[in-house]
Design a protein around this motif. Sequence first.
Motif, PDB file in Angstrom:
ATOM      1  N   VAL A 122       0.924  -1.134  -0.014  1.00  0.00           N
ATOM      2  CA  VAL A 122       0.107   0.350   0.112  1.00  0.00           C
ATOM      3  C   VAL A 122       0.575   0.962  -0.017  1.00  0.00           C
ATOM      4  O   VAL A 122       1.687   1.222   0.575  1.00  0.00           O
ATOM      5  CB  VAL A 122      -0.970  -0.077   1.613  1.00  0.00           C
ATOM      6  CG1 VAL A 122      -1.295   1.161   1.004  1.00  0.00           C
ATOM      7  CG2 VAL A 122      -2.314  -1.435   1.260  1.00  0.00           C
ATOM      8  N   GLY A 123       1.164   1.793  -0.607  1.00  0.00           N
ATOM      9  CA  GLY A 123       1.180   2.868  -0.533  1.00  0.00           C
ATOM     10  C   GLY A 123       0.708   4.655  -0.491  1.00  0.00           C
ATOM     11  O   GLY A 123      -0.620   4.192  -0.638  1.00  0.00           O
ATOM     12  N   HIS A 124       0.809   5.990  -0.289  1.00  0.00           N
ATOM     13  CA  HIS A 124      -0.083   6.742  -0.217  1.00  0.00           C
ATOM     14  C   HIS A 124      -0.672   7.164  -1.053  1.00  0.00           C
ATOM     15  O   HIS A 124      -0.976   6.908  -2.919  1.00  0.00           O
ATOM     16  CB  HIS A 124       1.015   8.408   0.012  1.00  0.00           C
ATOM     17  CG  HIS A 124       1.399   7.848   1.114  1.00  0.00           C
ATOM     18  ND1 HIS A 124       0.409   8.636   2.256  1.00  0.00           N
ATOM     19  CD2 HIS A 124       2.721   8.120   1.203  1.00  0.00           C
ATOM     20  CE1 HIS A 124       1.857   8.335   2.915  1.00  0.00           C
ATOM     21  NE2 HIS A 124       3.262   7.944   2.643  1.00  0.00           N
ATOM     22  N   GLY A 125      -2.153   7.495  -1.201  1.00  0.00           N
ATOM     23  CA  GLY A 125      -2.869   7.793  -1.780  1.00  0.00           C
ATOM     24  C   GLY A 125      -3.846   5.979  -2.021  1.00  0.00           C
ATOM     25  O   GLY A 125      -4.783   6.560  -2.820  1.00  0.00           O
ATOM     26  N   GLU A 126      -3.563   5.174  -1.331  1.00  0.00           N
ATOM     27  CA  GLU A 126      -4.224   4.214  -1.493  1.00  0.00           C
ATOM     28  C   GLU A 126      -5.154   3.021  -0.214  1.00  0.00           C
ATOM     29  O   GLU A 126      -4.295   3.530   0.718  1.00  0.00           O
ATOM     30  CB  GLU A 126      -2.840   3.058  -2.244  1.00  0.00           C
ATOM     31  CG  GLU A 126      -2.157   2.605  -4.036  1.00  0.00           C
ATOM     32  CD  GLU A 126      -1.033   2.976  -4.290  1.00  0.00           C
ATOM     33  OE1 GLU A 126      -0.935   2.253  -5.778  1.00  0.00           O
ATOM     34  OE2 GLU A 126      -0.514   1.725  -3.941  1.00  0.00           O
ATOM     35  N   ALA A 127      -5.496   2.449  -1.334  1.00  0.00           N
ATOM     36  CA  ALA A 127      -5.727   1.385   0.185  1.00  0.00           C
ATOM     37  C   ALA A 127      -6.512  -0.484  -0.469  1.00  0.00           C
ATOM     38  O   ALA A 127      -6.732  -0.130  -0.924  1.00  0.00           O
ATOM     39  CB  ALA A 127      -7.374   1.517   0.624  1.00  0.00           C
ATOM     40  N   ILE A 128      -6.434  -0.884   1.001  1.00  0.00           N
ATOM     41  CA  ILE A 128      -6.573  -2.145   0.547  1.00  0.00           C
ATOM     42  C   ILE A 128      -7.518  -3.103   0.899  1.00  0.00           C
ATOM     43  O   ILE A 128      -8.056  -2.284   2.261  1.00  0.00           O
ATOM     44  CB  ILE A 128      -5.408  -3.325   0.772  1.00  0.00           C
ATOM     45  CG1 ILE A 128      -4.769  -3.149  -0.902  1.00  0.00           C
ATOM     46  CG2 ILE A 128      -5.959  -4.921   0.562  1.00  0.00           C
ATOM     47  CD1 ILE A 128      -3.171  -4.135  -0.640  1.00  0.00           C
ATOM     48  N   VAL A 129      -8.878  -3.352   0.236  1.00  0.00           N
ATOM     49  CA  VAL A 129     -10.614  -3.763   1.121  1.00  0.00           C
ATOM     50  C   VAL A 129      -9.413  -5.225   2.219  1.00  0.00           C
ATOM     51  O   VAL A 129      -8.667  -6.249   1.541  1.00  0.00           O
ATOM     52  CB  VAL A 129     -11.295  -4.461   0.097  1.00  0.00           C
ATOM     53  CG1 VAL A 129     -12.093  -4.969   0.876  1.00  0.00           C
ATOM     54  CG2 VAL A 129     -11.391  -2.885  -1.296  1.00  0.00           C
ATOM     55  N   ILE A 130      -9.323  -4.788   3.428  1.00  0.00           N
ATOM     56  CA  ILE A 130      -9.439  -6.588   4.485  1.00  0.00           C
ATOM     57  C   ILE A 130     -10.234  -6.352   4.960  1.00  0.00           C
ATOM     58  O   ILE A 130     -11.382  -6.159   5.045  1.00  0.00           O
ATOM     59  CB  ILE A 130      -8.055  -6.003   5.012  1.00  0.00           C
ATOM     60  CG1 ILE A 130      -6.804  -7.153   5.680  1.00  0.00           C
ATOM     61  CG2 ILE A 130      -8.414  -4.349   6.469  1.00  0.00           C
ATOM     62  CD1 ILE A 130      -5.799  -6.850   6.238  1.00  0.00           C
ATOM     63  N   ALA A 131     -10.625  -8.447   5.341  1.00  0.00           N
ATOM     64  CA  ALA A 131     -11.719  -8.489   6.443  1.00  0.00           C
ATOM     65  C   ALA A 131     -10.800  -8.873   7.340  1.00  0.00           C
ATOM     66  O   ALA A 131      -9.566  -8.782   7.757  1.00  0.00           O
ATOM     67  CB  ALA A 131     -11.762 -10.067   5.746  1.00  0.00           C
ATOM     68  N   THR A 132     -12.215  -8.924   8.608  1.00  0.00           N
ATOM     69  CA  THR A 132     -11.578  -9.377  10.024  1.00  0.00           C
ATOM     70  C   THR A 132     -10.510 -11.106   9.829  1.00  0.00           C
ATOM     71  O   THR A 132     -11.005 -11.980   9.371  1.00  0.00           O
ATOM     72  CB  THR A 132     -12.795  -9.675  10.760  1.00  0.00           C
ATOM     73  OG1 THR A 132     -13.430  -8.330  10.635  1.00  0.00           O
ATOM     74  CG2 THR A 132     -12.243  -9.370  12.274  1.00  0.00           C
ATOM     75  N   GLY A 133      -9.669 -10.472   9.760  1.00  0.00           N
ATOM     76  CA  GLY A 133      -8.502 -11.732  10.699  1.00  0.00           C
ATOM     77  C   GLY A 133      -7.240 -11.540   9.647  1.00  0.00           C
ATOM     78  O   GLY A 133      -6.591 -12.580   9.520  1.00  0.00           O
ATOM     79  N   ALA A 134      -7.126 -10.584   8.208  1.00  0.00           N
ATOM     80  CA  ALA A 134      -6.798 -11.291   7.296  1.00  0.00           C
ATOM     81  C   ALA A 134      -5.582 -10.376   7.497  1.00  0.00           C
ATOM     82  O   ALA A 134      -5.497  -9.352   8.469  1.00  0.00           O
ATOM     83  CB  ALA A 134      -6.800 -10.913   6.549  1.00  0.00           C
TER      84      ALA A 134
END
Lengths: 407, 407
Positions: free
Chosen positions: B93-105
Amino acid sequence: MFISKLIPLKEALSKVEENISLMDTEVIDLKDSCGRVLSKGIKSYHNSPPFDKSAMDGYALIAEDTFGASNSVIKDLKIIDRIGAGDFSDKTVGHGEAIVIATGAPIPEGANAVLMKEFTYENGDVLEIHSQVTPGENISPTAEDIAEGDEVLSRNALIRPQEMGLIASAGHSEVEVYKKPRVKLIITGNELVEPSDTLDKAKIINSNKYTISAMIESAGACVEIEHGLDNYCDVKEAIDKASKEFDVVITTGGTAISKGDVVVDVVEDLGEVLFHGVALRPGRPVGAGIVNDTMVFMLSGQPVAAMGQFDVFARYCLFRMQGMDYTHNIVKRESATKIPSSLGRTDYIRAFADDEKVHHILNRGSGIIRSMVEANCYIIIDENHEGIEKGDTVDLVFFRDMAWPSL
Amino acid sequence: MFISKLIPLKEALSKVEENISLMDTEVIDLKDSCGRVLSKGIKSYHNSPPFDKSAMDGYALIAEDTFGASNSVIKDLKIIDRIGAGDFSDKTVGHGEAIVIATGAPIPEGANAVLMKEFTYENGDVLEIHSQVTPGENISPTAEDIAEGDEVLSRNALIRPQEMGLIASAGHSEVEVYKKPRVKLIITGNELVEPSDTLDKAKIINSNKYTISAMIESAGACVEIEHGLDNYCDVKEAIDKASKEFDVVITTGGTAISKGDVVVDVVEDLGEVLFHGVALRPGRPVGAGIVNDTMVFMLSGQPVAAMGQFDVFARYCLFRMQGMDYTHNIVKRESATKIPSSLGRTDYIRAFADDEKVHHILNRGSGIIRSMVEANCYIIIDENHEGIEKGDTVDLVFFRDMAWPSL
């Protein structure tokens, strides 16, 4: 299905309550009945004791014959027979006579009291007595404990060891009880592996399998475990099948953001979601529903949240299905620390209580099983309170008081 | 052997204590371990969590990118990947970015916080955020719960559901625990018959078989029952054999005045009588001895006396053999009635306690099982007190707190 609005705990519990039905009944051997709940009252077939029996090892005699006897005034009686346990005597005790009698043996005709062995000296067939007794002394009269036809226990009584003794004395070797609920525990989560497996990246050990199944058993129920993947089709097939074959279905986990909350979606599609999202901490995302007339509890994948949700909802349901009350045995303690909480939310806070104070266990997230290991109780802060100050008296419930009672 | 002198309860208990030895150990499956006691500490094979994991369903991102975001100041990020439960992402993940993440991942490289789903809106691969997070927020860091090599539980810990979860997380699917004591319960009494038998003259239903065997199980032990006659030879053979094959022997009854106290005579001839006769009510004639290095508890035939003697002596021994403390959880209540007792004698008085007061159950003799059914606790009056006045604060112990703990 996303949580749109949290409902109050009380409202969630009443939705569960409305959908609870009592288990069917079964007849079992009395010897296997400890911890079960009667589904039918017990009437006695007998008087207990069935005859006037001796409460002591001693001498059956006529009380009036002992009047005035003391350490300085020794009186003599004649021993005319001996009754051991399980025996009886056909003789009648007359004035000046006594019959040796064992604890539990039937009082012979003529006698109206038993003088304890300690206050006598036997010399051949002469009994020297140095104490007096009153009429009726040391005799357990017929039907003192139970009269024939009496209802000695009523429906919904929990069978402890003493109830087993009472039921036996009433002449029953079998009892009618509620069946134990059969619970299917469906653990969802692609990331979960067994304790002995290698922990590859992103894998987590399946601890809910152990904690929640043990808690189901500690709520008086039987459990069968299934570990499934958390995709819609697999979860749907598992819940549909389990709801047809079991009395209660409990799921843990199954939330995958990319696909929504799979378990709740499945329950909505197969039946009815009673609620999803409760103003409760920990355990907010808890849900319950009905599929094929079977209650489904949807617990979190987070171990501590799942345990709390189980204690609040599933344990309540499992107790009630077996005819048992489930009210917390609230104990008061002084709080050793300040504890924040929010108005409008019920908090079940892991804590350790000693005889005087209760210590809040620092809560580093609901995944921390160790906080439950260090705890022996929940502090309960209801939705009308906003936090606890150090020194406040708080309500708590010990874990041991939430388990199915035995003894 | 006749009771010559009553010894104080404390002295009797210390004679038991001196003769207790811990059970041997065995390795069992973790899934069968609830309610058992660890005979060896548990070290963790893993960090738990094994990686920095997300505590929420949301978006892994750089916290600093969210600073200043609010309902009126919406910020946009670019979604570069999606991580479900059990998955991981190779992307950074860089600035200006996001990754969808599930609980526990697992938290992907570059990210230092997770923003909850609720505070975002997804529009294709654009993520609109309207809340800020601090670095570390919603992340459970590696080893937060357990560090590899830590002793997470020590010897003599009771395994409750939460301990099972911790043991699983530590990578163990088996545990070493104390074996359950195997107890032979020898019921003596010629007069005793089964509940379904016809009650001929002088016969009494064998209720101890049910009550005492259930209590043995509620003390964490296994039981095998033998109903024998109360003559010297039969009792001697039964106790001799049982003491060689079992961990503890418990007898009830066996007092027949015509032949003396058979059980105590047998124990004296086969081994050693530790005590016989304790300043205790009910339950005075209780005895204990050692035969073939095995503890033998000699309880009364009277059902209520036998239950009290079991709670005071045998339960204590069975708990301690399994590495468990057995101290009464003393609770205080106001006595609703006056209760007589004698100096120099410890009384365990059947009573019913509610939230405020404790009510003495009128005691019509130690044969009255119904008094135990109506009771939920013992009031304990120690040997230094002579009676209780109405309104006095008294010590009591709930029956449920004396059972082997579960949950």
